[in-house]
Design a protein around this motif. Structure first.
Motif, PDB file in Angstrom:
ATOM      1  N   UNK A 156       0.821  -1.207   0.000  1.00 26.77           N
ATOM      2  CA  UNK A 156       0.000   0.000   0.000  1.00 26.77           C
ATOM      3  C   UNK A 156       0.858   1.261   0.000  1.00 26.77           C
ATOM      4  N   UNK A 157       1.990   1.201   0.685  1.00 30.72           N
ATOM      5  CA  UNK A 157       2.885   2.343   0.723  1.00 30.72           C
ATOM      6  C   UNK A 157       3.598   2.605  -0.588  1.00 30.72           C
ATOM      7  N   UNK A 158       3.486   1.664  -1.536  1.00 30.21           N
ATOM      8  CA  UNK A 158       4.131   1.824  -2.842  1.00 30.21           C
ATOM      9  C   UNK A 158       3.253   2.566  -3.842  1.00 30.21           C
ATOM     10  N   UNK A 159       2.016   2.871  -3.457  1.00 28.73           N
ATOM     11  CA  UNK A 159       1.066   3.522  -4.362  1.00 28.73           C
ATOM     12  C   UNK A 159       0.936   4.994  -3.976  1.00 28.73           C
ATOM     13  N   UNK A 160       1.369   5.864  -4.856  1.00 29.72           N
ATOM     14  CA  UNK A 160       1.249   7.304  -4.654  1.00 29.72           C
ATOM     15  C   UNK A 160       0.041   7.797  -5.439  1.00 29.72           C
ATOM     16  N   UNK A 161      -1.050   8.058  -4.747  1.00 30.09           N
ATOM     17  CA  UNK A 161      -2.294   8.415  -5.424  1.00 30.09           C
ATOM     18  C   UNK A 161      -2.274   9.837  -5.971  1.00 30.09           C
ATOM     19  N   UNK A 162      -1.470  10.715  -5.401  1.00 36.19           N
ATOM     20  CA  UNK A 162      -1.410  12.090  -5.883  1.00 36.19           C
ATOM     21  C   UNK A 162      -0.597  12.196  -7.169  1.00 36.19           C
ATOM     22  N   UNK A 163       0.556  11.513  -7.191  1.00 34.78           N
ATOM     23  CA  UNK A 163       1.426  11.547  -8.366  1.00 34.78           C
ATOM     24  C   UNK A 163       1.061  10.484  -9.404  1.00 34.78           C
ATOM     25  N   UNK A 164       0.228   9.507  -8.991  1.00 33.64           N
ATOM     26  CA  UNK A 164      -0.084   8.342  -9.824  1.00 33.64           C
ATOM     27  C   UNK A 164       1.219   7.647 -10.243  1.00 33.64           C
ATOM     28  N   UNK A 165       1.937   7.182  -9.219  1.00 33.37           N
ATOM     29  CA  UNK A 165       3.220   6.509  -9.411  1.00 33.37           C
ATOM     30  C   UNK A 165       3.268   5.281  -8.513  1.00 33.37           C
ATOM     31  N   UNK A 166       3.793   4.178  -9.033  1.00 29.50           N
ATOM     32  CA  UNK A 166       3.998   2.958  -8.264  1.00 29.50           C
ATOM     33  C   UNK A 166       5.485   2.780  -7.998  1.00 29.50           C
ATOM     34  N   UNK A 167       5.845   2.466  -6.772  1.00 29.43           N
ATOM     35  CA  UNK A 167       7.233   2.147  -6.443  1.00 29.43           C
ATOM     36  C   UNK A 167       7.393   0.634  -6.536  1.00 29.43           C
ATOM     37  N   UNK A 168       8.175   0.186  -7.513  1.00 33.62           N
ATOM     38  CA  UNK A 168       8.243  -1.232  -7.881  1.00 33.62           C
ATOM     39  C   UNK A 168       9.602  -1.807  -7.521  1.00 33.62           C
ATOM     40  N   UNK A 169       9.596  -3.036  -6.970  1.00 31.80           N
ATOM     41  CA  UNK A 169      10.834  -3.748  -6.668  1.00 31.80           C
ATOM     42  C   UNK A 169      11.262  -4.526  -7.907  1.00 31.80           C
ATOM     43  N   UNK A 170      12.265  -4.021  -8.597  1.00 30.08           N
ATOM     44  CA  UNK A 170      12.697  -4.592  -9.870  1.00 30.08           C
ATOM     45  C   UNK A 170      13.676  -5.741  -9.667  1.00 30.08           C
ATOM     46  N   UNK A 171      14.034  -6.362 -10.795  1.00 33.53           N
ATOM     47  CA  UNK A 171      15.087  -7.382 -10.778  1.00 33.53           C
ATOM     48  C   UNK A 171      16.400  -6.755 -10.321  1.00 33.53           C
ATOM     49  N   UNK A 172      17.271  -7.577  -9.733  1.00 25.58           N
ATOM     50  CA  UNK A 172      18.554  -7.069  -9.273  1.00 25.58           C
ATOM     51  C   UNK A 172      18.436  -6.249  -8.001  1.00 25.58           C
ATOM     52  N   UNK A 173      17.322  -6.456  -7.257  1.00 26.01           N
ATOM     53  CA  UNK A 173      17.096  -5.760  -5.993  1.00 26.01           C
ATOM     54  C   UNK A 173      17.114  -4.240  -6.170  1.00 26.01           C
ATOM     55  N   UNK A 174      16.526  -3.777  -7.274  1.00 28.03           N
ATOM     56  CA  UNK A 174      16.432  -2.340  -7.532  1.00 28.03           C
ATOM     57  C   UNK A 174      15.000  -1.869  -7.284  1.00 28.03           C
ATOM     58  N   UNK A 175      14.875  -0.652  -6.815  1.00 28.65           N
ATOM     59  CA  UNK A 175      13.572  -0.021  -6.642  1.00 28.65           C
ATOM     60  C   UNK A 175      13.424   1.084  -7.676  1.00 28.65           C
ATOM     61  N   UNK A 176      12.236   1.183  -8.252  1.00 31.39           N
ATOM     62  CA  UNK A 176      12.027   2.175  -9.296  1.00 31.39           C
ATOM     63  C   UNK A 176      10.602   2.704  -9.238  1.00 31.39           C
ATOM     64  N   UNK A 178     -10.704  12.485  -1.253  1.00 32.88           N
ATOM     65  CA  UNK A 178     -10.397  11.664  -0.093  1.00 32.88           C
ATOM     66  C   UNK A 178      -8.978  11.878   0.380  1.00 32.88           C
ATOM     67  N   UNK A 179      -8.513  10.959   1.223  1.00 32.53           N
ATOM     68  CA  UNK A 179      -7.173  11.071   1.789  1.00 32.53           C
ATOM     69  C   UNK A 179      -6.098  10.863   0.754  1.00 32.53           C
ATOM     70  N   UNK A 180      -4.869  11.057   1.178  1.00 27.37           N
ATOM     71  CA  UNK A 180      -3.749  10.972   0.251  1.00 27.37           C
ATOM     72  C   UNK A 180      -3.108   9.597   0.226  1.00 27.37           C
ATOM     73  N   UNK A 181      -3.478   8.694   1.154  1.00 32.69           N
ATOM     74  CA  UNK A 181      -2.889   7.362   1.205  1.00 32.69           C
ATOM     75  C   UNK A 181      -3.987   6.325   1.364  1.00 32.69           C
ATOM     76  N   UNK A 182      -3.618   5.051   1.196  1.00 32.33           N
ATOM     77  CA  UNK A 182      -4.580   3.967   1.249  1.00 32.33           C
ATOM     78  C   UNK A 182      -4.483   3.150   2.538  1.00 32.33           C
ATOM     79  N   UNK A 183      -3.690   3.608   3.470  1.00 40.45           N
ATOM     80  CA  UNK A 183      -3.577   2.917   4.750  1.00 40.45           C
ATOM     81  C   UNK A 183      -3.907   3.904   5.860  1.00 40.45           C
ATOM     82  N   UNK A 184      -4.038   3.379   7.070  1.00 40.21           N
ATOM     83  CA  UNK A 184      -4.387   4.222   8.205  1.00 40.21           C
ATOM     84  C   UNK A 184      -3.127   4.760   8.863  1.00 40.21           C
ATOM     85  N   UNK A 185      -3.043   6.076   8.971  1.00 34.91           N
ATOM     86  CA  UNK A 185      -1.869   6.700   9.556  1.00 34.91           C
ATOM     87  C   UNK A 185      -1.798   6.381  11.043  1.00 34.91           C
ATOM     88  N   UNK A 186      -0.561   6.199  11.526  1.00 31.50           N
ATOM     89  CA  UNK A 186      -0.361   5.931  12.947  1.00 31.50           C
ATOM     90  C   UNK A 186      -0.624   7.199  13.757  1.00 31.50           C
TER      91      UNK A 186
END
Length: 241
Positions: free
Chosen positions: A75-95, A233-241
């Motif tokens: 859920x933390x990988x989904x940016x609803x404002x920017x419409x961007x996904x943070x993806x764990x790529x091959x080779x242990x890379x994040x993009x 609505x809110x900016x994230x898809x999970x409940x803030x602590x």
């Protein structure tokens, strides 16, 4: 004894590259129409699974991410404002991978209306940042095998012949469509997470007519402003602590 290997001077014969057919826009329409969950589920659960299926297919087609990258989304990988996904790529890379308004809309609907229905099946009443985006019909995180079974059902329902119906075919459709429409190969390379442009060029299948049409569309004298969609609505898809 031979001091230097002589095989380095050998040249392998060139083999003609095999054309691999991909989806058409009509195929994509059939796939989206076939996302409805089975009648063995209750109506409420059926709606939730149907929304999840459409979100899965839309994300795979629109972003071109891999099957393993899809099930790895949190859920933390989904940016609803920017419409961007943070993806764990091959080779242990994040993009960070962009997703269009059309691709994001089914995902947003699933996350805001139906994900909680599936999560509740496993007793999850609170969404956390590290929780999986896509859930199975038992409330547990969806697995790679679950994605494969989903595409097997799509294949049976649509009756698409002469080509594979698989997550990788969605990736191929995204790449070939964007390259044919004139998107920069460097942008497509980054979108797909390829380490070299040579890998991306395997998906290119441009002819002169396609090249002319893409040039007309992307001419610097015909630049158009990008539209944007807003989500309430809110900016994230999970409940803030």
């Amino acid at each position: 004894m031979i001091v230097k290997p002589i095989t380095a001077k050998f040249h392998l014969p060139r083999v003609e590259q095999q054309y691999i057919p991909t989806f058409t826009s009509e195929d994509v329409g059939k796939l989206l129409a076939a996302c409805e969950a089975g009648k063995r589920y209750t109506p409420h659960l059926r709606r939730a699974l149907t929304a999840r299926n459409r979100a899965i297919l839309s994300v795979l087609i629109d972003t071109g991410i891999r099957r393993s990258e899809l099930v790895g989304l949190r859920l933390g990988d989904v940016d609803r404002d920017m419409r961007v996904l943070t993806v764990h790529r091959k080779g242990n890379r994040w993009q960070q991978v962009p997703i269009s308004y059309e691709g994001f809309k089914p995902l947003h609907e699933y996350l805001t209306k139906y994900r909680s229905v599936l999560a509740a099946l496993d007793g999850r009443t609170k969404a956390r940042k590290d929780d999986a985006v896509f859930m199975a019909d038992d409330g547990k995180p969806l697995t790679i095998r679950g994605i494969s079974k989903f595409f097997e059902r799509l294949h049976r329902r649509t009756g698409i012949e002469g080509k594979k119906v698989s997550p990788h075919q969605c990736r191929r459709y995204m790449a070939t469509t964007q390259l044919a429409s004139g998107r920069s190969p460097l942008d497509v390379q980054r979108q797909m997470g390829h380490t070299t442009l040579k890998m991306t060029n395997h998906y290119a299948s441009l002819n002169l007519q396609q090249l002319k049409r893409s040039h007309e569309l992307h001419s610097p004298l015909r630049v158009k402003q990008d539209g944007s969609g807003n989500y309430e609505g809110g900016s994230v898809y999970w409940e803030e602590e």
